[in-house]
Write a protein that holds these residues in place. Structure first.
Motif, short mmCIF file in Angstrom:
data_model
loop_
_atom_site.label_atom_id
_atom_site.label_comp_id
_atom_site.label_asym_id
_atom_site.label_seq_id
_atom_site.Cartn_x
_atom_site.Cartn_y
_atom_site.Cartn_z
N ALA A 159 33.30 30.41 35.05
CA ALA A 159 34.06 30.85 36.21
C ALA A 159 34.10 32.37 36.27
O ALA A 159 33.88 33.06 35.28
N LEU A 160 34.43 32.88 37.46
CA LEU A 160 34.66 34.31 37.60
C LEU A 160 36.07 34.63 37.10
O LEU A 160 37.00 33.85 37.29
N ARG A 161 36.20 35.78 36.48
CA ARG A 161 37.52 36.22 36.04
C ARG A 161 38.22 36.86 37.25
O ARG A 161 38.38 38.08 37.36
N TRP A 162 38.64 36.00 38.15
CA TRP A 162 39.22 36.47 39.40
C TRP A 162 40.15 35.39 39.94
O TRP A 162 39.83 34.21 39.90
N GLY A 163 41.30 35.79 40.46
CA GLY A 163 42.22 34.83 41.05
C GLY A 163 42.75 33.84 40.04
O GLY A 163 42.87 34.12 38.84
N GLY A 164 43.05 32.65 40.53
CA GLY A 164 43.64 31.62 39.68
C GLY A 164 42.83 31.24 38.46
O GLY A 164 43.39 31.12 37.36
N PRO A 165 41.51 31.02 38.59
CA PRO A 165 40.72 30.59 37.42
C PRO A 165 40.85 31.53 36.23
O PRO A 165 40.81 31.08 35.08
N GLY A 166 41.02 32.81 36.47
CA GLY A 166 41.13 33.77 35.37
C GLY A 166 42.38 33.60 34.54
O GLY A 166 42.48 34.17 33.45
N HIS A 167 43.35 32.80 35.03
CA HIS A 167 44.60 32.59 34.31
C HIS A 167 44.69 31.20 33.68
O HIS A 167 45.67 30.92 33.00
#
Length: 412
Positions: free
Chosen positions: A319-327
């Motif tokens: 996943a990209l470390r951006w938005g919700g997925p990064g958390h």
């Protein structure tokens, strides 16, 4: 006390928000809450199959809503129309002194809900105020860019014209600091915001044995409505750059699919990229569980329910470390790619896929750590309990008494 759960979408066949509303309503009934789901009539068939008619209330699809839906400029008002009609139904059927309204979906922290006067309300969880990474800003639509520029002014305006969130008993926040900022602009005091997990993973998924990764496997999966912000084109480009022959199954459909199929042809990977279209949720889960990894390069994902599901299934996520997925995962429980220039993102995804293909022990370690996080944070019982914890004590006490009396699981 009666709980009226207001959600424009609810069901198991319409994506993450709808599944979230369905699962939470099911939880409320199983916990003994005297709950009613108020939703749009398009959800009637699936819900009527699973829940008693007396627990469901529908906003019918009248000529105004159909006209708005078919209009290029009126479509953004469809949800507003739903909430106005929902308020009319609530006023006609429920006693404000004995009813709590919980506005669940949509998740936008800007959109007004127009609750009727005199009713106590809970709202959220909200996950909005998410936009494209800076290096991908040129891909965002003019409407998306305008929405980003108008976000704060809109909140300041609605703070006075439609103060629904400012007046709510409690507001659930699952979009982290970006959403708390948005709600602060709307006038919500910090003490009435609670940080919660955005969604849970169904018990049936949690009960599945986790996938095991042995030997070499080139199979990957991605899923969702095929629109630009899902970043499926980045996954296809990564397949083309893979040195180990990665293969990708794309679940879902949408307006971007023809262009994505054309991209696969242009890159010469039509034999390694399969477009499966919309499939039943269980079939998609089976496909993800059989893959070496789940590719989730979304450019504007507020949370990422399917990433939570993949983690629970024991499948490594890229996943990209951006938005919700990064958390949602730690650095050792997912393969994160920084959302920099497109070429670097594609290269990072391809490198991650190749490593998962060649290193089954590494894949298995990532998957086991992801599963542990999912079990600890994403079980629906824990997530839903954290939402219901903000209900008035009278509602929670009534639910406990109904549970003690065996009045639970009120389903068809």
């Amino acid at each position: 006390m009666k709980i009226v759960l207001v959600s424009s979408n609810a069901g198991t066949d319409m994506g993450g928000e709808a599944i979230k509303a369905y699962q939470y309503f099911d939880y409320l009934l199983r916990q003994g809450y005297d709950a009613v789901l108020l939703t749009h009539a398009r959800n009637r068939r699936g819900l009527s199959r699973d829940f008693p008619a007396e627990r469901l209330l529908f906003v019918e699809d009248g000529p105004v809503q159909r006209t708005l839906w078919q209009s290029r400029f009126g479509a953004p008002l469809v949800s507003t129309c739903f909430h106005l009609l929902a308020a009319r139904l609530i006023r006609a059927r429920f006693d404000p002194a004995a009813t709590l309204l919980h506005y669940l979906c949509p998740v936008s922290p800007v959109e007004p809900r127009f609750p009727p006067q005199g009713f106590e309300t809970v709202m959220g969880p909200f996950t909005g105020n998410i936009h494209y990474p800076p290096d991908f800003a040129d891909r965002e639509t003019p409407r998306g860019k305008l929405r980003a520029r108008l976000h704060r002014p809109a909140q300041l305006l609605f703070r006075k014209l439609a103060p629904d969130k400012r007046q709510a008993r409690h507001v659930l926040v699952s979009g982290y600091a970006r959403t708390r900022r948005s709600l602060a602009w709307a006038g919500v005091p910090p003490e009435r915001m609670s940080e919660v997990v955005d969604s849970g993973v169904a018990e049936a998924i949690a009960a599945r044995p986790p996938a095991r990764h042995v030997g070499r496997s080139t199979e990957f999966a991605c899923s969702g409505r095929q629109v630009d912000h899902k970043g499926t084109d980045l996954a296809i480009r990564a397949v083309a750059e893979s040195r180990e022959g990665a293969r990708l199954t794309v679940y879902g459909d949408g307006p971007a699919r023809p262009a994505l199929e054309g991209l696969a042809r242009e890159l010469g990977v039509t034999e390694r990229v399969r477009f499966a279209g919309w499939r039943p949720h269980g079939e998609v889960l089976d496909g993800i569980a059989a893959a070496r990894g789940y590719v989730f390069p979304s450019l504007a994902e507020a949370n990422g329910i399917v990433m939570q599901e993949a983690m629970m299934l024991g499948v490594p996520v890229l996943a990209l470390r951006w938005g919700g997925p990064g958390h949602l995962a730690s650095d050792d429980a997912a393969l994160y790619v920084e959302p920099g220039e497109e070429a670097a993102v594609v290269a990072g995804l391809a490198a991650g896929m190749d490593r998962l293909i060649c290193e089954p022990d590494f894949a298995d370690g990532v998957a086991r750590r992801a599963r542990a996080i999912a079990e600890a944070r994403f079980a629906w019982s824990a997530v839903a309990a954290s939402w219901a914890a903000c209900y008035p004590a009278a509602a929670r006490q009534a639910a406990a008494e109904r549970r003690a009396a065996g009045i639970v699981g009120d389903r068809a």
